[in-house]
Design an enzyme around this catalytic site. Structure first.
Site, PDB file in Angstrom:
ATOM      1  N   GLU A 299       0.875  -1.172   0.000  1.00 49.26           N
ATOM      2  CA  GLU A 299       0.000   0.000   0.000  1.00 49.26           C
ATOM      3  C   GLU A 299       0.912   1.221   0.000  1.00 49.26           C
ATOM      4  OE1 GLU A 299      -3.028  -0.279  -0.498  1.00 49.26           O
ATOM      5  OE2 GLU A 299      -3.435  -2.366   0.003  1.00 49.26           O
TER       6      GLU A 299
ATOM      7  N   CYS B 146      -2.100   9.251   2.555  1.00 47.04           N
ATOM      8  CA  CYS B 146      -1.630   8.665   1.294  1.00 47.04           C
ATOM      9  C   CYS B 146      -2.587   8.912   0.141  1.00 47.04           C
ATOM     10  CB  CYS B 146      -1.367   7.169   1.469  1.00 47.04           C
ATOM     11  SG  CYS B 146      -2.839   6.218   1.942  1.00 47.04           S
TER      12      CYS B 146
END
Length: 483
Positions: free
Chosen positions: A213, A247
């Site tokens: 991720e 993110c």
């Protein structure tokens, strides 16, 4: 933690996973309920630890961004666990009937998780929830940059779980390097693309499958038919929550040419509405460390040096983009535990650092465009992002953008919310990562789907055994007719 201790704990989990390959549904559920109890009883303690690490991050922010999402995930997982874990029947083709077949969903074994600092509770425990639900043992290595939170997690997990079930490994970068080299059955890493490459290389030595991720530069496309006041508020919220240290935060805005001044005014108004003040505002998170703040300062200095215009979103009007304004804003940002004032950047180009790297802070470049085709070409010419945001009312144009671009996920007419949808997978693509760990797709990421075929005693497949001849030809002709 010494290398010997790290390997000892791994071996403990590895042996336990091999001794109990079949983890009953009741055991999985009970582990999740223990985790739920841990969060319910210790939410304030975890929020206080996060506050200590950031310097300025209120308990309400942690409740919303970390704990609420975990509680929702636990509820959803417990509700669907029996269905996800059960044997999956599949249809058997004619040539193999009357045999039967199914898919057996089994735990992989030992799952390693390396979590980041920006959401130090949620991004540590969310993949752990899914891995435990799938029946795995879990070793978690949280970030050394949030030591208070990591210590609190280690203490709490040790109170609620035996080390062979779930444990937390504290330590620095050296420990993380050793951790990523263990022979896990699966390794999940959340963090930067550069570190993700090193983690993948370490895992490859053991052929350990990985979920990465990562991040990247998530574009935010504003169509010409948008109300900029409404759009700016949603973009400002998505960008400035956690001070941009997210993110999937909008990394830059693609705006119709000629509407720059209108957007700047709308964005400044949105900032004032969300954060009436920056300095000392507990709702506005500080930049994690002085080193991270220095990097953001350098990005802005370089952009200005190359001709970009920086508009500071301060409590009054936006400051003029000169050296004095920069000094003033930076001092203000540093005055209360590294709280950095938001900034819009106009005239950013590809040679600038802030257009080459994920920003991870309250800086938002605004790029002007003439045609939507130019936007699509620009996105496709760059590494595939973790998220893409579209604002507009024309569904035809929207669908053209969605069909002609690739990103980890998409949110239309808002930001961030796709990650909170309990039935959507969350993950990247290309340089923004691979694999997903939310919802049922995440459960399957930590599950081995074993194919099982059971032959019937009345099977006719022996008619296809050699020696081949006329009988075989008749059999094949009959099968071809029915295919």
């Amino acid at each position: 933690m010494s290398s010997m201790d790290l390997h000892r704990i791994f071996d403990l989990q590895y042996q336990a996973s091999r001794a109990q390959v079949d983890v009953p549904l009741l055991v999985r559920r009970e582990r999740l309920l223990r985790l739920q109890k841990m969060l319910d009883e210790n939410g304030p303690a975890l929020a206080a630890a996060v506050q200590a690490d950031f310097g300025m991050r209120s308990a309400r922010v942690t409740e919303l961004l970390d704990l609420l999402l975990l509680r929702q995930q636990l509820k959803h997982t417990l509700r669907n666990l029996a269905r996800w874990s059960g044997r999956q029947r599949v249809r058997t083709p004619l040539m193999l009937q009357p045999g039967k077949a199914w898919i057996e969903r089994q735990p992989l074994g030992v799952v390693g998780i390396i979590s980041p600092w920006n959401y130090p509770v949620q991004l540590a425990l969310a993949p752990a929830i899914t891995a435990l639900a799938a029946g795995n043992r879990v070793m978690l290595k949280p970030s050394e940059l949030t030591p208070h939170t990591s210590s609190q997690l280690a203490s709490l997990v040790s109170q609620f779980f035996a080390p062979e079930e779930f444990c937390v490994i504290e330590g620095d970068v050296g420990v993380a390097t050793q951790f990523s080299g263990l022979q896990f059955d699966h390794l999940l890493f959340t963090g930067s693309t550069s570190v993700g490459r090193r983690v993948a290389q370490a895992a490859a030595a053991h052929l350990t499958p990985t979920t990465l991720e990562l991040g990247g530069k998530s574009p935010c496309i504003v169509a010409a038919d948008c109300n900029l006041r409404e759009v700016a508020l949603k973009i400002a919220h998505g960008k400035l929550v956690n001070a941009g240290q997210t993110c999937i935060a909008p990394d830059f805005v693609l705006l119709p040419r000629g509407r720059e001044a209108e957007f700047a005014e709308a964005f400044m108004e949105a900032v004032r509405k969300l954060y009436p003040r920056i300095s000392g505002n507990p709702d506005y998170t500080s930049i994690l460390t002085k080193r991270h703040l220095a990097r953001l300062k350098q990005m802005l200095r370089q952009a200005q040096g190359l001709g970009a215009q920086v508009h500071w979103m301060q409590e009054g009007a936006a400051a003029q983009p000169d050296e004095g304004a920069e000094t003033q804003a930076m001092a203000w940002g540093d005055s209360v535990e590294r709280q950095m004032a938001p900034a819009l950047v106009f005239g950013a180009t590809g040679e600038m650092q802030l257009m080459q790297e994920e920003i991870f802070g309250p800086i938002l470049p605004v790029i002007s465009y003439e045609r939507m085709d130019d936007v699509i070409k620009a996105i496709n010419a760059s590494p595939r992002p973790l998220a893409l945001y579209w604002f507009g009312q024309d569904e035809r144009v929207r669908d053209a953008v969605l069909s002609r671009t690739v990103s980890g996920g998409v949110c239309v007419n808002d930001t961030l919310l796709h990650v909170a949808h309990e039935n959507l997978p969350f993950g990247g693509v290309g340089e923004s990562g691979w694999g997903a760990y939310h919802a049922e797709q995440g459960f399957l990421r930590f599950t081995h789907q074993k194919a099982v075929f059971v032959q019937s005693r009345w099977s006719a497949t022996s008619l296809m055994y050699p020696p081949y001849g006329a009988r075989f030809d008749r059999m094949m002709e009959w099968i071809r007719r029915w295919l």
